[in-house]
Design a protein around this motif. Structure first.
Motif, PDB file in Angstrom:
ATOM      1  N   PRO A   1      50.312  40.039  34.775  1.00 22.23           N
ATOM      2  CA  PRO A   1      50.379  39.627  36.184  1.00 22.23           C
ATOM      3  C   PRO A   1      50.225  40.782  37.157  1.00 22.23           C
ATOM      4  O   PRO A   1      49.748  40.589  38.278  1.00 22.23           O
ATOM      5  CB  PRO A   1      51.757  38.982  36.295  1.00 22.23           C
ATOM      6  N   GLY A   2      50.621  41.993  36.752  1.00 20.82           N
ATOM      7  CA  GLY A   2      50.469  43.142  37.639  1.00 20.82           C
ATOM      8  C   GLY A   2      49.021  43.420  37.962  1.00 20.82           C
ATOM      9  O   GLY A   2      48.681  43.813  39.084  1.00 20.82           O
ATOM     10  N   SER A   3      48.145  43.215  36.983  1.00 18.21           N
ATOM     11  CA  SER A   3      46.716  43.396  37.208  1.00 18.21           C
ATOM     12  C   SER A   3      46.200  42.358  38.191  1.00 18.21           C
ATOM     13  O   SER A   3      45.466  42.684  39.138  1.00 18.21           O
ATOM     14  CB  SER A   3      45.973  43.274  35.871  1.00 18.21           C
ATOM     15  N   PHE A   4      46.574  41.102  37.979  1.00 16.79           N
ATOM     16  CA  PHE A   4      46.130  40.033  38.877  1.00 16.79           C
ATOM     17  C   PHE A   4      46.658  40.259  40.287  1.00 16.79           C
ATOM     18  O   PHE A   4      45.947  40.042  41.276  1.00 16.79           O
ATOM     19  CB  PHE A   4      46.605  38.679  38.331  1.00 16.79           C
ATOM     20  N   ALA A   5      47.909  40.712  40.394  1.00 16.57           N
ATOM     21  CA  ALA A   5      48.489  40.988  41.715  1.00 16.57           C
ATOM     22  C   ALA A   5      47.682  42.065  42.434  1.00 16.57           C
ATOM     23  O   ALA A   5      47.428  41.965  43.645  1.00 16.57           O
ATOM     24  CB  ALA A   5      49.950  41.421  41.581  1.00 16.57           C
ATOM     25  N   GLY A   6      47.269  43.109  41.702  1.00 15.63           N
ATOM     26  CA  GLY A   6      46.471  44.165  42.309  1.00 15.63           C
ATOM     27  C   GLY A   6      45.117  43.669  42.783  1.00 15.63           C
ATOM     28  O   GLY A   6      44.637  44.050  43.859  1.00 15.63           O
TER      29      GLY A   6
ATOM     30  N   ALA B   1      41.847  41.647  47.655  1.00 18.69           N
ATOM     31  CA  ALA B   1      41.205  40.564  48.397  1.00 18.69           C
ATOM     32  C   ALA B   1      41.924  40.242  49.703  1.00 18.69           C
ATOM     33  O   ALA B   1      41.455  39.410  50.485  1.00 18.69           O
ATOM     34  CB  ALA B   1      41.129  39.313  47.525  1.00 18.69           C
ATOM     35  N   GLY B   2      43.069  40.883  49.943  1.00 14.46           N
ATOM     36  CA  GLY B   2      43.806  40.666  51.182  1.00 14.46           C
ATOM     37  C   GLY B   2      45.018  39.768  51.055  1.00 14.46           C
ATOM     38  O   GLY B   2      45.579  39.340  52.071  1.00 14.46           O
TER      39      GLY B   2
ATOM     40  N   ILE C   1      51.918  32.795  47.891  1.00 14.60           N
ATOM     41  CA  ILE C   1      51.176  33.192  46.700  1.00 14.60           C
ATOM     42  C   ILE C   1      49.889  32.390  46.567  1.00 14.60           C
ATOM     43  O   ILE C   1      48.883  32.879  46.034  1.00 14.60           O
ATOM     44  CB  ILE C   1      52.059  33.035  45.444  1.00 14.60           C
ATOM     45  N   ASP C   2      49.894  31.175  47.093  1.00 15.04           N
ATOM     46  CA  ASP C   2      48.693  30.346  47.020  1.00 15.04           C
ATOM     47  C   ASP C   2      47.820  30.504  48.262  1.00 15.04           C
ATOM     48  O   ASP C   2      47.165  29.550  48.705  1.00 15.04           O
ATOM     49  CB  ASP C   2      49.075  28.877  46.826  1.00 15.04           C
ATOM     50  N   ASP C   3      47.781  31.716  48.824  1.00 10.76           N
ATOM     51  CA  ASP C   3      46.935  31.933  49.997  1.00 10.76           C
ATOM     52  C   ASP C   3      45.458  31.941  49.592  1.00 10.76           C
ATOM     53  O   ASP C   3      45.107  31.938  48.401  1.00 10.76           O
ATOM     54  CB  ASP C   3      47.324  33.226  50.730  1.00 10.76           C
ATOM     55  N   ASP C   4      44.590  31.926  50.587  1.00  8.71           N
ATOM     56  CA  ASP C   4      43.157  31.814  50.326  1.00  8.71           C
ATOM     57  C   ASP C   4      42.630  32.983  49.495  1.00  8.71           C
ATOM     58  O   ASP C   4      41.768  32.801  48.629  1.00  8.71           O
ATOM     59  CB  ASP C   4      42.380  31.734  51.642  1.00  8.71           C
ATOM     60  N   ALA C   5      43.142  34.179  49.758  1.00 13.13           N
ATOM     61  CA  ALA C   5      42.665  35.357  49.024  1.00 13.13           C
ATOM     62  C   ALA C   5      42.975  35.231  47.537  1.00 13.13           C
ATOM     63  O   ALA C   5      42.118  35.520  46.684  1.00 13.13           O
ATOM     64  CB  ALA C   5      43.311  36.623  49.596  1.00 13.13           C
ATOM     65  N   THR C   6      44.179  34.805  47.214  1.00 18.04           N
ATOM     66  CA  THR C   6      44.563  34.682  45.806  1.00 18.04           C
ATOM     67  C   THR C   6      43.782  33.569  45.119  1.00 18.04           C
ATOM     68  O   THR C   6      43.338  33.724  43.973  1.00 18.04           O
ATOM     69  CB  THR C   6      46.071  34.421  45.685  1.00 18.04           C
ATOM     70  N   LYS C   7      43.615  32.457  45.811  1.00 18.36           N
ATOM     71  CA  LYS C   7      42.841  31.367  45.212  1.00 18.36           C
ATOM     72  C   LYS C   7      41.387  31.772  44.994  1.00 18.36           C
ATOM     73  O   LYS C   7      40.767  31.363  44.006  1.00 18.36           O
ATOM     74  CB  LYS C   7      42.942  30.121  46.104  1.00 18.36           C
ATOM     75  N   LYS C   8      40.850  32.593  45.878  1.00 12.28           N
ATOM     76  CA  LYS C   8      39.481  33.088  45.707  1.00 12.28           C
ATOM     77  C   LYS C   8      39.359  33.933  44.447  1.00 12.28           C
ATOM     78  O   LYS C   8      38.410  33.778  43.667  1.00 12.28           O
ATOM     79  CB  LYS C   8      39.061  33.908  46.935  1.00 12.28           C
TER      80      LYS C   8
ATOM     81  N   SER D   1      43.055  27.557  39.662  1.00 13.13           N
ATOM     82  CA  SER D   1      43.682  27.210  40.946  1.00 13.13           C
ATOM     83  C   SER D   1      45.028  26.538  40.735  1.00 13.13           C
ATOM     84  O   SER D   1      45.995  26.799  41.463  1.00 13.13           O
ATOM     85  CB  SER D   1      42.764  26.282  41.748  1.00 13.13           C
ATOM     86  N   ASP D   2      45.099  25.681  39.724  1.00 14.75           N
ATOM     87  CA  ASP D   2      46.374  25.026  39.417  1.00 14.75           C
ATOM     88  C   ASP D   2      47.422  26.061  39.000  1.00 14.75           C
ATOM     89  O   ASP D   2      48.616  25.907  39.311  1.00 14.75           O
ATOM     90  CB  ASP D   2      46.185  24.008  38.296  1.00 14.75           C
ATOM     91  N   ALA D   3      46.977  27.102  38.305  1.00 12.56           N
ATOM     92  CA  ALA D   3      47.913  28.143  37.867  1.00 12.56           C
ATOM     93  C   ALA D   3      48.528  28.858  39.073  1.00 12.56           C
ATOM     94  O   ALA D   3      49.724  29.159  39.089  1.00 12.56           O
ATOM     95  CB  ALA D   3      47.201  29.133  36.961  1.00 12.56           C
TER      96      ALA D   3
END
Length: 437
Positions: A200-205, A210-211, A226-233, A414-416
């Motif tokens: 998860p640390g990699s994904f968070a980075g 992405a903002g 956590i489900d903001d547009d940048a993360t979903k992108k 996206s569901d994740a």
């Protein structure tokens, strides 16, 4: 899981800490003068750290500061060290100083376990990039620790195999996707990269780049996004490549991943500055064949990255010698001699911008890239700010569970992300934190 009573107390403590940070309340720690230290007499500070050879670094301080002596206690690091510190703080006998990972710092603040160092650190903010400084302020006017090391992310790639497959270093993530298709088409056994559902640390980075802003503080409340547009992108991008079959789905740091790095069937790794140590141990055959570049960008011409890892030096709220502890922590993380020792003895990448002065030669594994550290410094300067929340471990565990299913194809990426959001909000509500709508 915190008990309900303690969780509510932690939430209230956080609100109090934020209020004190904004208004100059009593939690702030003043820097000591030489006269004040002498008048108080010699003090001995306890310091919990897992940096290699920290005792040798501290010995240099102790020799020059007979009135402020520091004793190092080597810790294992990670979640165990954080839990141990919180237990000690609750019992009233914490160390004076603690090495605190950035993602764990908010939980220390919520437990009222660390002091606000604002008054003692007003002169050193400029020693750090804006992104790294934000990790110790939690987006407030308070300062809860002094940055020690950082993990700016970059793209590690096999230069020789890029040449073999006629692939250029991707400047954008769209170009990365096209390169992934080209490489896998040329040899179905070869992948440009992989998505790891265990890290998860990699994904968070990547989300930071992405903002994304997963947590933020609004007044005395936490906002979870956590489900903001940048993360979903970011999630949809990697999910699409995994579904297409042009990116592998095996986790990092497994025997299979090591083999792929070593035998040339995995050509890139979006990772952090500590990557050379991993590659030299896990992929020795690649020595002199790997290179680094900035992460691909979401839009051409952008310059941004995120962090994966890193830690700070915090002072315990219940330390009777907060001012002296702040003086030592400042020296450790900003003094040129100390920064050089952190590099040569501790093998860390200092967070301070002038820490790069001690990095004079490229890592042996990257002897083919003499400008390794200059590139790293340039990349680090583009890191975006980010605020971690008080229950990051819950969020990270939710990532692993949800993305395991997504990689296996039983749910979408996206569901994740939605699961991460819902799990985090539910935990914070159960723990008594006040959430903004």
């Amino acid at each position: 899981m915190r008990s309900g009573r303690l969780a509510v107390a932690g939430a209230a403590a956080l609100a109090l800490a934020l209020s004190a940070g904004c208004s100059g309340g009593s939690r702030e720690t003043a820097a000591p003068t030489a006269a004040q230290t002498s008048a108080a007499g010699p003090v001995t500070l306890s310091y919990w750290s897992w940096v290699p050879n920290m005792d040798k670094i501290v010995a240099v301080w102790n020799k020059a500061h007979p009135d402020i002596q520091v004793s190092v206690s080597k810790q294992a690091g990670g979640d165990d060290a954080a839990a141990k510190f919180l237990t000690a703080a609750k019992a009233g006998n914490p160390p004076d100083l603690i090495q605190a990972e950035y993602q764990m710092l908010p939980s220390f603040v919520a437990a009222d376990a660390v002091a606000d160092l604002t008054a003692g650190t007003t002169q050193i903010k400029g020693e750090f990039g804006e992104g790294i400084w934000g990790l110790v302020t939690l987006g407030t006017d308070a300062v809860y620790a002094i940055p020690q090391d950082s993990g700016p992310m970059m793209l590690y790639y096999r230069k020789d195999l890029f040449d073999k497959y006629g692939v250029q270093v991707p400047q954008t993530w769209d170009e990365y996707a096209e390169a992934a298709r080209k490489v896998h088409k040329a040899d179905p056994k070869v992948y440009l990269g992989t998505f790891s559902s265990k890290d998860p640390g990699s994904f968070a980075g990547l989300a930071q780049q992405a903002g994304a802003q997963w947590w933020s503080i609004q007044g005395e409340s936490w906002k979870v996004a956590i489900d903001d547009d940048a993360t979903k992108k970011v999630a949809d991008y990697w999910g699409g490549l995994v579904k297409e079959g042009v990116i592998d789905g095996q986790p990092y740091f497994t025997p299979e991943w090591n083999k792929a790095l070593n035998d040339g069937t995995l050509l890139t790794w979006p990772s952090a500055v500590w990557g050379p140590g991993v590659l030299s141990s896990n992929a020795p055959k690649g020595k002199g064949k790997w290179a680094i570049a900035p992460l691909p960008q979401w839009s051409a011409g952008e310059k941004a990255t995120g962090f994966w890892g890193g830690s700070s030096t915090a002072v315990a709220q219940k330390s009777p010698n907060q001012a002296a502890a702040t003086q030592f922590a400042t020296w450790l993380n900003t003094d040129p001699e100390a920064l050089s020792l952190l590099v040569t003895e501790g093998a860390v990448y200092p967070a301070a911008t002038k820490g790069g002065a001690a990095l004079t030669s490229a890592p042996d594994y990257f002897s083919n890239q003499p400008d390794f550290w200059q590139q790293t410094a340039d990349i680090s300067a583009t890191a975006r700010g980010f605020t971690f929340g008080p229950d990051v471990n819950v969020t990270y565990n939710a990532f692993k569970d949800a993305f395991d299913k997504a990689v296996q194809g039983t749910s979408s990426f996206s569901d994740a992300v939605k699961v991460m959001q819902e799990t985090t909000v539910a935990d914070m509500q159960k723990s008594g934190f006040q959430l903004a709508q």
